[in-house]
Design a protein around this motif. Structure first.
Motif, PDB file in Angstrom:
ATOM      1  N   ILE A  51       0.867  -1.175   0.000  1.00 60.80           N
ATOM      2  CA  ILE A  51       0.000   0.000   0.000  1.00 60.80           C
ATOM      3  C   ILE A  51       0.906   1.228   0.000  1.00 60.80           C
ATOM      4  O   ILE A  51       1.842   1.308   0.813  1.00 60.80           O
ATOM      5  N   ILE A  52       0.657   2.165  -0.919  1.00 62.72           N
ATOM      6  CA  ILE A  52       1.437   3.400  -0.913  1.00 62.72           C
ATOM      7  C   ILE A  52       0.501   4.563  -0.589  1.00 62.72           C
ATOM      8  O   ILE A  52      -0.612   4.657  -1.098  1.00 62.72           O
ATOM      9  N   ILE A  53       0.974   5.434   0.290  1.00 63.85           N
ATOM     10  CA  ILE A  53       0.163   6.519   0.834  1.00 63.85           C
ATOM     11  C   ILE A  53       0.798   7.856   0.471  1.00 63.85           C
ATOM     12  O   ILE A  53       2.006   8.045   0.654  1.00 63.85           O
ATOM     13  N   THR A  54      -0.026   8.785  -0.021  1.00 64.46           N
ATOM     14  CA  THR A  54       0.497  10.107  -0.392  1.00 64.46           C
ATOM     15  C   THR A  54       0.476  11.090   0.767  1.00 64.46           C
ATOM     16  O   THR A  54       1.354  11.950   0.866  1.00 64.46           O
ATOM     17  N   HIS A  55      -0.542  10.999   1.642  1.00 65.26           N
ATOM     18  CA  HIS A  55      -0.602  11.906   2.800  1.00 65.26           C
ATOM     19  C   HIS A  55      -1.612  11.369   3.806  1.00 65.26           C
ATOM     20  O   HIS A  55      -2.305  10.392   3.556  1.00 65.26           O
ATOM     21  N   HIS A  56      -1.706  12.048   4.939  1.00 62.19           N
ATOM     22  CA  HIS A  56      -2.349  11.453   6.101  1.00 62.19           C
ATOM     23  C   HIS A  56      -3.855  11.668   6.216  1.00 62.19           C
ATOM     24  O   HIS A  56      -4.469  11.189   7.174  1.00 62.19           O
ATOM     25  N   HIS A  57      -4.490  12.374   5.316  1.00 62.73           N
ATOM     26  CA  HIS A  57      -5.924  12.624   5.451  1.00 62.73           C
ATOM     27  C   HIS A  57      -6.721  11.318   5.443  1.00 62.73           C
ATOM     28  O   HIS A  57      -6.384  10.373   4.739  1.00 62.73           O
ATOM     29  N   GLY A  63      -8.890   3.020   5.169  1.00 61.35           N
ATOM     30  CA  GLY A  63      -9.080   1.589   4.985  1.00 61.35           C
ATOM     31  C   GLY A  63      -7.846   0.746   5.234  1.00 61.35           C
ATOM     32  O   GLY A  63      -7.902  -0.495   5.142  1.00 61.35           O
ATOM     33  N   VAL A  64      -6.734   1.387   5.595  1.00 60.25           N
ATOM     34  CA  VAL A  64      -5.473   0.653   5.698  1.00 60.25           C
ATOM     35  C   VAL A  64      -5.518  -0.415   6.793  1.00 60.25           C
ATOM     36  O   VAL A  64      -5.114  -1.561   6.573  1.00 60.25           O
ATOM     37  N   LYS A  65      -6.011  -0.072   7.973  1.00 62.76           N
ATOM     38  CA  LYS A  65      -6.010  -1.031   9.086  1.00 62.76           C
ATOM     39  C   LYS A  65      -6.820  -2.283   8.754  1.00 62.76           C
ATOM     40  O   LYS A  65      -6.411  -3.408   9.070  1.00 62.76           O
ATOM     41  N   ASN A  71      -4.276  -9.138   5.926  1.00 64.00           N
ATOM     42  CA  ASN A  71      -2.952  -9.626   5.548  1.00 64.00           C
ATOM     43  C   ASN A  71      -1.882  -8.732   6.175  1.00 64.00           C
ATOM     44  O   ASN A  71      -1.494  -7.715   5.593  1.00 64.00           O
ATOM     45  N   PRO A  72      -1.392  -9.090   7.374  1.00 59.90           N
ATOM     46  CA  PRO A  72      -0.421  -8.233   8.070  1.00 59.90           C
ATOM     47  C   PRO A  72       0.936  -8.151   7.384  1.00 59.90           C
ATOM     48  O   PRO A  72       1.779  -7.341   7.786  1.00 59.90           O
ATOM     49  N   ASN A  73       1.169  -8.953   6.352  1.00 57.43           N
ATOM     50  CA  ASN A  73       2.465  -8.919   5.651  1.00 57.43           C
ATOM     51  C   ASN A  73       2.527  -7.861   4.557  1.00 57.43           C
ATOM     52  O   ASN A  73       3.564  -7.700   3.911  1.00 57.43           O
ATOM     53  N   ILE A  74       1.424  -7.152   4.340  1.00 55.09           N
ATOM     54  CA  ILE A  74       1.426  -6.081   3.334  1.00 55.09           C
ATOM     55  C   ILE A  74       2.404  -4.993   3.762  1.00 55.09           C
ATOM     56  O   ILE A  74       2.401  -4.549   4.914  1.00 55.09           O
ATOM     57  N   LYS A  75       3.238  -4.564   2.836  1.00 55.58           N
ATOM     58  CA  LYS A  75       4.139  -3.453   3.101  1.00 55.58           C
ATOM     59  C   LYS A  75       3.391  -2.138   2.905  1.00 55.58           C
ATOM     60  O   LYS A  75       2.645  -1.980   1.943  1.00 55.58           O
ATOM     61  N   VAL A  76       3.598  -1.203   3.830  1.00 55.40           N
ATOM     62  CA  VAL A  76       2.966   0.112   3.737  1.00 55.40           C
ATOM     63  C   VAL A  76       4.058   1.168   3.630  1.00 55.40           C
ATOM     64  O   VAL A  76       5.013   1.170   4.409  1.00 55.40           O
ATOM     65  N   PHE A  77       3.906   2.056   2.653  1.00 54.61           N
ATOM     66  CA  PHE A  77       4.884   3.123   2.431  1.00 54.61           C
ATOM     67  C   PHE A  77       4.215   4.476   2.641  1.00 54.61           C
ATOM     68  O   PHE A  77       3.143   4.748   2.100  1.00 54.61           O
ATOM     69  N   PHE A  83       1.088   4.122  10.877  1.00 54.26           N
ATOM     70  CA  PHE A  83       0.659   2.838  11.405  1.00 54.26           C
ATOM     71  C   PHE A  83       1.851   2.171  12.083  1.00 54.26           C
ATOM     72  O   PHE A  83       2.982   2.640  11.987  1.00 54.26           O
ATOM     73  N   ASP A  84       1.585   1.051  12.759  1.00 51.59           N
ATOM     74  CA  ASP A  84       2.638   0.398  13.538  1.00 51.59           C
ATOM     75  C   ASP A  84       3.829   0.011  12.675  1.00 51.59           C
ATOM     76  O   ASP A  84       4.973   0.180  13.072  1.00 51.59           O
ATOM     77  N   GLN A  85       3.553  -0.524  11.503  1.00 46.20           N
ATOM     78  CA  GLN A  85       4.636  -0.954  10.620  1.00 46.20           C
ATOM     79  C   GLN A  85       4.544  -0.210   9.300  1.00 46.20           C
ATOM     80  O   GLN A  85       3.715  -0.530   8.444  1.00 46.20           O
ATOM     81  N   VAL A  86       5.363   0.811   9.164  1.00 43.17           N
ATOM     82  CA  VAL A  86       5.383   1.608   7.943  1.00 43.17           C
ATOM     83  C   VAL A  86       6.816   1.727   7.446  1.00 43.17           C
ATOM     84  O   VAL A  86       7.739   1.961   8.233  1.00 43.17           O
TER      85      VAL A  86
END
Length: 255
Positions: A51-57, A63-65, A71-77, A83-86
């Motif tokens: 999941i790639i995120i542009t800003h925090h709004h 929907g990220v959580k 699937n907790p193995n999804i990478k978040v950028f 979030f806990d793992q970014v």
């Protein structure tokens, strides 16, 4: 090969899903709502790699959580630890997906928010709420100077780059654009094109950098006809460049 699927959310948001044709993996951009994403995943039997995120709004991250709980193995950028793992990314970072077959570069584009970033390569630009078709984002946390610099920078990308912004604001933006740039023939033609798309229930996005440089008033702040018309509308002298941008953005805020 990669395809970009349009996922409508809320009233006018777009969530983007980048699908890898060689696997059942995908990357999701700014998922403000998990439900429509999960529907696409189930229908096409896809698995989110990142999941790639542009800003925090919230309409970009809401929907990220829920997606991570699936699937907790999804990478978040993202630029901030939202979030806990970014995986934190910043100016000139590169992020790669699908066994390094798809790579995006990251630019900081503060203005709409201070943490706003964009992801791009020669084919695609995911710009969140910085650049819209025929418009730009409101300046909430940054300054006019920052937003002007961000848009100027995006305008240097290849003309053929497809612009995937996060909202279907185009027709409303075009009403304003016509007000400030009424003699722009490219704009008049684009209004007809977008009207036809929307009448058919189709999105107006993606657009291209080439198109936006021709019709978007916020990228045309050095155009003499636009500057002169804005001066007449506001009944005051306005210089090209940043002063024109600031006047346009303030005028649009109250339009």
């Amino acid at each position: 090969m990669f395809s970009v699927l349009t996922i409508a959310a809320f009233n006018d948001n777009y969530i983007w899903l980048i699908k890898d044709s060689q696997s059942q993996r995908c990357v999701v951009v700014d998922p403000g709502d998990a439900a429509p994403v999960l529907e696409i995943l189930a229908a096409q039997e896809l698995v989110i790699e990142a999941i790639i995120i542009t800003h925090h709004h919230h309409d970009h991250i809401g929907g990220v959580k829920d997606l991570l709980s699936d699937n907790p193995n999804i990478k978040v950028f993202a630029k901030q630890p939202l979030f806990d793992q970014v995986n934190l990314v910043d100016e000139d970072a590169e992020v790669s997906f699908f066994d390094d077959r798809l790579t995006f570069k990251v630019w900081q584009v503060a203005g709409h928010t201070l943490d706003h970033i964009v992801y791009f390569n020669d084919q695609m630009l995911f710009c969140g709420d910085t650049l819209f078709s025929a418009g730009c984002g409101r300046v909430f946390e940054g300054s006019h100077q920052q937003m002007y610099s961000a848009l100027s920078r995006l305008s240097t990308l290849s003309d053929e780059t497809k612009v995937y912004c996060a909202h279907e604001y185009t027709q409303n933006n075009l009403i304003f654009a016509l007000q400030v740039d009424p003699t722009n023939n490219d704009l008049l033609a684009y209004i007809k094109q977008v009207s036809k798309l929307r009448q058919q229930g189709l999105p107006s996005i993606p657009t291209t950098i080439k198109c936006e440089k021709a019709i978007n008033p916020f990228l045309r702040t050095s155009d003499t006809a636009l500057v002169n018309n804005l001066q007449n509308l506001l009944a005051k002298p306005i210089e090209a460049g940043l002063p024109c941008f600031a006047a346009l953005r303030t005028y649009k805020d109250n339009f």
